[in-house]
Structures are given as structure tokens and as C-alpha cells.
Write a protein that holds these residues in place. Structure first.
Motif, short mmCIF file in Angstrom:
data_model
loop_
_atom_site.label_atom_id
_atom_site.label_comp_id
_atom_site.label_asym_id
_atom_site.label_seq_id
_atom_site.Cartn_x
_atom_site.Cartn_y
_atom_site.Cartn_z
N LEU A 111 0.84 -1.20 0.00
CA LEU A 111 0.00 0.00 0.00
C LEU A 111 0.87 1.25 0.00
CD1 LEU A 111 -2.98 0.55 -0.03
CD2 LEU A 111 -2.93 0.80 2.43
N PHE A 202 8.20 7.80 15.64
CA PHE A 202 7.08 7.03 15.14
C PHE A 202 5.93 7.94 14.77
CE2 PHE A 202 9.37 3.85 17.64
CZ PHE A 202 9.57 2.92 16.65
N CYS A 207 5.51 6.35 10.16
CA CYS A 207 4.39 5.43 10.37
C CYS A 207 4.00 4.74 9.08
CB CYS A 207 3.18 6.17 10.94
SG CYS A 207 1.74 5.14 11.13
N PRO A 208 4.09 3.42 9.07
CA PRO A 208 3.77 2.68 7.86
C PRO A 208 2.32 2.85 7.43
CG PRO A 208 4.21 1.21 9.69
CD PRO A 208 4.50 2.57 10.16
N GLN A 209 1.48 3.20 8.37
CA GLN A 209 0.07 3.25 8.02
C GLN A 209 -0.38 4.64 7.62
OE1 GLN A 209 -0.80 1.49 11.65
NE2 GLN A 209 -1.27 -0.49 10.81
N ALA A 212 -2.68 5.04 4.59
CA ALA A 212 -4.09 4.72 4.66
C ALA A 212 -4.79 5.49 5.76
CB ALA A 212 -4.26 3.23 4.89
N CYS A 213 -4.02 6.21 6.53
CA CYS A 213 -4.56 6.74 7.77
C CYS A 213 -5.43 7.96 7.53
CB CYS A 213 -3.40 7.06 8.71
SG CYS A 213 -3.77 8.11 10.07
N ARG A 215 -4.92 10.87 8.54
CA ARG A 215 -4.80 11.87 9.59
C ARG A 215 -3.44 12.55 9.56
NH1 ARG A 215 -9.01 12.04 13.26
NH2 ARG A 215 -10.39 10.32 12.79
N ALA A 222 -2.35 10.70 17.96
CA ALA A 222 -2.08 10.91 19.37
C ALA A 222 -0.76 11.56 19.74
CB ALA A 222 -2.25 9.60 20.11
N ASP A 223 0.24 10.72 19.95
CA ASP A 223 1.38 11.25 20.71
C ASP A 223 2.53 11.71 19.82
OD1 ASP A 223 2.87 8.07 21.67
OD2 ASP A 223 1.97 8.77 19.83
N GLU A 226 4.29 15.29 20.67
CA GLU A 226 5.17 15.30 21.83
C GLU A 226 6.42 14.46 21.58
OE1 GLU A 226 1.47 15.52 22.09
OE2 GLU A 226 1.51 14.01 23.66
N GLY B 30 4.40 1.33 17.27
CA GLY B 30 4.16 2.74 17.00
C GLY B 30 3.40 3.46 18.09
N LYS B 34 3.03 5.72 25.02
CA LYS B 34 2.38 6.24 26.22
C LYS B 34 1.24 5.34 26.62
CE LYS B 34 3.31 11.08 26.21
NZ LYS B 34 3.12 11.61 24.86
N SER B 37 -2.38 6.30 25.15
CA SER B 37 -2.63 6.00 23.74
C SER B 37 -2.60 4.49 23.50
CB SER B 37 -1.64 6.71 22.83
OG SER B 37 -0.33 6.52 23.27
N VAL B 105 -9.43 8.48 17.02
CA VAL B 105 -8.15 8.69 16.35
C VAL B 105 -7.58 7.37 15.83
CG1 VAL B 105 -6.08 10.05 16.61
CG2 VAL B 105 -7.80 10.08 18.40
N TYR B 106 -7.87 6.29 16.56
CA TYR B 106 -7.21 5.04 16.24
C TYR B 106 -7.97 4.23 15.20
CZ TYR B 106 -5.07 6.50 20.52
OH TYR B 106 -4.44 7.25 21.45
N PRO B 108 -9.19 4.76 12.03
CA PRO B 108 -8.73 4.62 10.64
C PRO B 108 -7.47 3.77 10.53
CG PRO B 108 -9.06 6.92 11.20
CD PRO B 108 -9.20 6.16 12.45
N LEU B 109 -6.65 3.79 11.56
CA LEU B 109 -5.42 3.01 11.54
C LEU B 109 -5.69 1.51 11.56
CD1 LEU B 109 -3.26 4.95 14.11
CD2 LEU B 109 -2.65 4.50 11.76
N THR B 112 -5.89 -1.19 8.32
CA THR B 112 -4.73 -1.90 7.78
C THR B 112 -3.98 -2.64 8.88
OG1 THR B 112 -3.53 0.16 7.98
CG2 THR B 112 -4.35 -0.43 5.81
#
Lengths: 232, 197
Positions: A111, A202, A207-209, A212-213, A215, A222-223, A226, B30, B34, B37, B105-106, B108-109, B112
Motif C-alpha cells: 500500500l 514514530f 508510520c507505515p500506516q 491509509a490513515c 490523519r 495521538a502522541d 510530543e 508505534g 504512552k 494511547s 483517532v485510532y 482509521p489506523l 490496515t
């Protein structure tokens, strides 16, 4: 970029497994023996080649908004074809790869290449890119599998190696050994690699995704904000 | 009943998806930095695994098998999961905004995430009944949760450690994962001895 560079970047400079860290799941799972590794590498390369060619040929037709679902359908189609071929002609390989064969669908490398390369480049370039990336994937798998099979099982491609076969470190063929060998390999590449290793955050870049993400453009998951701050 | 408990426990401990089957490594490496998350991601995974199994299992039994379309399994399952995740996200956003805020947030991830596709296919391959398949999905999700939460604890300790330059980042994380996975090897055989069949 000429054709040769386009091919060879997948082998070393942008090796999908060891440098881009994509497709970790099949890498860890199928590198227990060299034969499995070659089988997995070949299957993934075939899927990657077909999907890259078709996606690049259709890149002007597929609407931008629904491109990810389109890619997934195309890739799943090719995976099904490969699955049927392997079942018919190499049933033993089908047994040992098991669940990881259909899971090529969600392999991030395929992908990722569709999103990063095939939808921006010509058919020929995409095909060469796919071959290079596939070869890089296979190379990394075989490297890991060689270490794990030779030291963990005392064999290479099924042939026994005199002294090692009596002094197996069987943990290497089990799950912890997979993580361990992979960690050591990446550390070695960081140490001896010619180019300065990029710090692996990361975040979305690593990020490998991300492909498709969806975002990636709004701060990512998320993190990562930071994480980047603390990394720098 | 014993069989269900055995399936549940072995999915959580022995055949842990992350640490012994190598499914879902990407989010494991990934998102485990934390604790909050890691928890959010794993709750979303448990949720989607259960729903995905509840939908794909009947599709396989009542649609694909009677029509001899088993070879379409991979395509159908990945499409169903992708559509389902989108649907769940829309529904959560509209009706349970609080949950959407913490899991959204999680989601769509997860499309895959190979663990979700993996669990649906394995449920079919193992020849489970519907109830067993649901229990197996729950166990797999809980196993993912356990691995993520444990590993986020391990990683917070690594953060402050003084490690060689070339091991910084991913390599040391992988080696920590190796040791975490080593600890799970200790569960081998425990469940069989607890519930002799």
C-alpha cells in the motif's frame, strides 16, 4: 533518477524492511527458515509488481478521494491470485506460510509503494520500483532467516551444518529470537550504514500506516507531536 | 464451557497475537509509547475485532461457503472490515461523541492492522463455531491489550536509559519486545495442564 538507481534504491538505501521499517509483521513471522523467507519474498514481490503496474496505469482514472479503497481492492485481488497459485503449485509453502499469505493484503510495503510511488510515476518506473522494493524485502527476509535458521536450527535450506546442528540456540527460531535478530540488524545498519541514520520517530513520517490513515495532515495519531519534541 | 475458557486463555497468553504470532506489530511499536494511547488503541482493536468477527463469520458461513466462493474470502473480508471501520466511526461520531473522542483517532489506523484481518481468517481456519469465534476474538483483543499495556510500561523505562547510540530508537525497542515476548513463552503448557481434556 535513472532506471538503475530506481531499482537499486530499494535494495539498500531505501530498503523497505531495514531502513523504512515497513512490513514488520511478515518479516518477523516468516523468517524462521530460508525457504519460507524466499517464498514470502517472492509472493510479496509478485503482488507488489502487479499492483504497482496496474495502479500506475490507472493513476489518471482513479478518483483521488476513493483511491485507498481502490488500491485495497486491487491488491486483494492480486493476493487472491497468488494465494490460489501457491495452493496449487506449492502446497507445502502454503502450509508453512499459513495466515501470512492472505495477510499480504495489509502489508504496509505494498500500500505504501502504491501511495508513495505508483500513483505519481509511469508504468515502467513503477514496475522497476516494485522489483527493487520486492528484491529489498526478499533480501532482508533472507538475511534474517539465514541468521535464525543457521544458529537456531543448525541447518541452511534444510541441510545440516556440522557443529551448529548439535549446538542449536532454538530460541532464535521462536518469537523472541525474531524481535532480537531484527533489533540487532537495524542497530548494525545504524552503526555501519553510510548515510546518517534518520532518527526514527514514530510520527507520521515513520508510520507505515500513514498512507491509509488520512490523519497525516491533521496532526497525526495521538502522541506524535510530543514524541517529536522530546526526540529533538 | 471449558473449551471456551481454554480458547479465551490461550488466545490471551499462549498464542498472544503480538508477541507470539507477530500480528499487529506496527501499532505495537508505534503507539505503545504512552500508556493512554496504548490503552485507547487496544480498546479500539478489541471493539473492531469483535464486530468484524460478528459480521465476517456469518458472511463466510451463509454466503461464501454455500455458493462455493471461498476463494473470495480475502477480498470480501478486507472490504467488509474497511467499510465497517468507516461505519463505526460515523456512528460513534453521531451518537457517542465521548467514545469517539477517545477511540476515534485510532479507528482509521485499524483498517490496515493485520491483527483484525488475521483474527477473522483464523476463526474460519480453526473451524470454530460462532460462539467460539467470538470468544477467540475477545481473547485475541485482550491479548493485544495486555501486550500493549505491558510494553508501554517497559518503554517508559527505556526512555531514560543510557544506551549505545546505534541502538537508540527502534533497535532497543525491538530488543525490549524480545524480552517481553520471552516472558510470554513461560505460559506454554500452563493452560493445557490447568484444563486437562
Amino acid at each position: 533518477m535513472n532506471k538503475l538507481q530506481n531499482f537499486s534504491k530499494g535494495l539498500i538505501k531505501e530498503n523497505p524492511v531495514l531502513v523504512l521499517v515497513l512490513g514488520t509483521c511478515p518479516t518477523l513471522a516468516t523468517s524462521t527458515s530460508v525457504l519460507n523467507a524466499v517464498g514470502m519474498g517472492a509472493a510479496a514481490t509478485v503482488v507488489l509488481l502487479c499492483s504497482n503496474i496496474v495502479i500506475s496505469a490507472l493513476r489518471k482514472i482513479i478518483p483521488d478521494k476513493v483511491r485507498i479503497p481502490c488500491y485495497i481492492v486491487l491488491i486483494a485481488g492480486f493476493v487472491t491470485m497468488v494465494q490460489m497459485l501457491v495452493k496449487a503449485f506449492a502446497p507445502a509453502l502454503d502450509q508453512s506460510l499459513g495466515i501470512y499469505l492472505p495477510l499480504i493484503v495489509v502489508n504496509c510495503i505494498i500500500l505504501g509503494r502504491a501511495e508513495m510511488f505508483a500513483n505519481k510515476n509511469t508504468v515502467l518506473d513503477s514496475a522497476i520500483d516494485a522489483l527493487g522494493m520486492g528484491a529489498g524485502f526478499t533480501l532482508a527476509l533472507v538475511m534474517m532467516a539465514t541468521i535464525r535458521e543457521v544458529f537456531g536450527n543448525g541447518t541452511f535450506l534444510g541441510f545440516e551444518i556440522p557443529i551448529l546442528v548439535d549446538n542449536k540456540i532454538s530460541i532464535l527460531t521462536m518469537a523472541p529470537g525474531g524481535f532480537f535478530v531484527f533489533g540487532i540488524l537495524i542497530a548494525l545498519i545504524n552503526k555501519f550504514g553510510k548515510h546518517k541514520p534518520k532518527k526514527k520517530d514514530f510520527g507520521c513520517a515513520g508510520c507505515p500506516q500513514a498512507a491509509a490513515c488520512g490523519r497525516a495532515d491533521c496532526g497525526g495519531c495521538a502522541d506524535n507531536k510530543e514524541a517529536e519534541v522530546s526526540a529533538s | 464451557m471449558t473449551k471456551l475458557i481454554v480458547i479465551l486463555l490461550s488466545a490471551v497468553f499462549i498464542n498472544n497475537y503480538v508477541l507470539s504470532r507477530f500480528l499487529g506489530i506496527c501499532p505495537f511499536l508505534g503507539v505503545s509509547k504512552k500508556l493512554d494511547s496504548a490503552t485507547g488503541m487496544s480498546l479500539a482493536v478489541i471493539f473492531v475485532m469483535m464486530i468484524a468477527t460478528a459480521v465476517t463469520f456469518p458472511i463466510q458461513i451463509y454466503l461464501l461457503v454455500p455458493n462455493h466462493l471461498e476463494y473470495l474470502q480475502t477480498i470480501v473480508f478486507i472490504l467488509v472490515i474497511a467499510a465497517l471501520v468507516q461505519l463505526v466511526e460515523i456512528v460513534l461520531k453521531r451518537y457517542i461523541p465521548a467514545l469517539h473522542k477517545s477511540l476515534g483517532v485510532y479507528l482509521p489506523l485499524i483498517t490496515t492492522n493485520c491483527a483484525v484481518l488475521g483474527v477473522t481468517i483464523l476463526n474460519i481456519d480453526e473451524g470454530y463455531t460462532f460462539l467460539e469465534a467470538m470468544v477467540n476474538s475477545l481473547g485475541s483483543g485482550l491479548g493485544f491489550f495486555l501486550a500493549m499495556v505491558m510494553f508501554s510500561g517497559v518503554r517508559s523505562k527505556i526512555e531514560g536509559a543510557d544506551i549505545p547510540e546505534s541502538f537508540k530508537g527502534l533497535p532497543v525497542t525491538l530488543i525490549a519486545a524480545s524480552i517481553t515476548s520471552l516472558s510470554f513463552l513461560g505460559f506454554g503448557g500452563v493452560i493445557e495442564n490447568m484444563f486437562p481434556v
